[in-house]
Design a protein around this motif. Structure first.
Motif, PDB file in Angstrom:
ATOM      1  N   UNK A  76       0.851  -1.189   0.000  1.00 22.54           N
ATOM      2  CA  UNK A  76       0.000   0.000   0.000  1.00 22.54           C
ATOM      3  C   UNK A  76       0.880   1.230   0.000  1.00 22.54           C
ATOM      4  N   UNK A  77       0.498   2.234  -0.814  1.00 20.83           N
ATOM      5  CA  UNK A  77       1.185   3.521  -0.765  1.00 20.83           C
ATOM      6  C   UNK A  77       0.194   4.567  -0.288  1.00 20.83           C
ATOM      7  N   UNK A  78       0.721   5.607   0.319  1.00 17.81           N
ATOM      8  CA  UNK A  78      -0.097   6.704   0.826  1.00 17.81           C
ATOM      9  C   UNK A  78       0.350   7.990   0.157  1.00 17.81           C
ATOM     10  N   UNK A  79      -0.640   8.740  -0.356  1.00 15.29           N
ATOM     11  CA  UNK A  79      -0.357  10.008  -1.025  1.00 15.29           C
ATOM     12  C   UNK A  79      -1.450  11.002  -0.656  1.00 15.29           C
ATOM     13  N   UNK A  80      -1.082  12.112  -0.094  1.00 11.67           N
ATOM     14  CA  UNK A  80      -1.986  13.177   0.330  1.00 11.67           C
ATOM     15  C   UNK A  80      -3.159  12.651   1.158  1.00 11.67           C
ATOM     16  N   UNK A  81      -2.871  11.785   2.114  1.00  8.82           N
ATOM     17  CA  UNK A  81      -3.886  11.269   3.020  1.00  8.82           C
ATOM     18  C   UNK A  81      -4.759  10.168   2.450  1.00  8.82           C
ATOM     19  N   UNK A  82      -4.458   9.686   1.246  1.00 10.46           N
ATOM     20  CA  UNK A  82      -5.238   8.613   0.624  1.00 10.46           C
ATOM     21  C   UNK A  82      -4.368   7.369   0.495  1.00 10.46           C
TER      22      UNK A  82
END
Length: 53
Positions: free
Chosen positions: A32-38
Motif C-alpha cells: 500500500x502507498x499513501x499520497x496526500x492522506x489517501x
C-alpha cells in the motif's frame, strides 16, 4: 516508513488523466502507498497501465 518520489496519474476517466510527481509513503509490507492522506493498494500486476488503485 519508506518514502519515494513517484509519478502519479489518475486513470479514473480512461487510460490517461491528470498527472503529477509527488512524494509517497509505503506501508511496512510495501503493498500500500499513501499520497496526500489517501491509501492506494497494489494491483499486483493485474492492472492495465496501472499499478495501484
Amino acid at each position: 516508513m519508506k518514502q519515494r518520489i513517484m509519478y502519479i496519474e489518475s486513470k479514473a476517466g480512461g487510460l490517461t488523466g491528470p498527472a503529477r510527481i509527488g512524494r509517497v509513503t509505503f506501508s511496512k509490507s510495501g503493498t500500500t502507498i499513501y499520497y496526500q492522506g489517501k491509501a492506494f493498494q497494489s494491483l499486483r500486476g493485474g492492472g492495465f497501465k496501472s499499478n495501484y488503485r
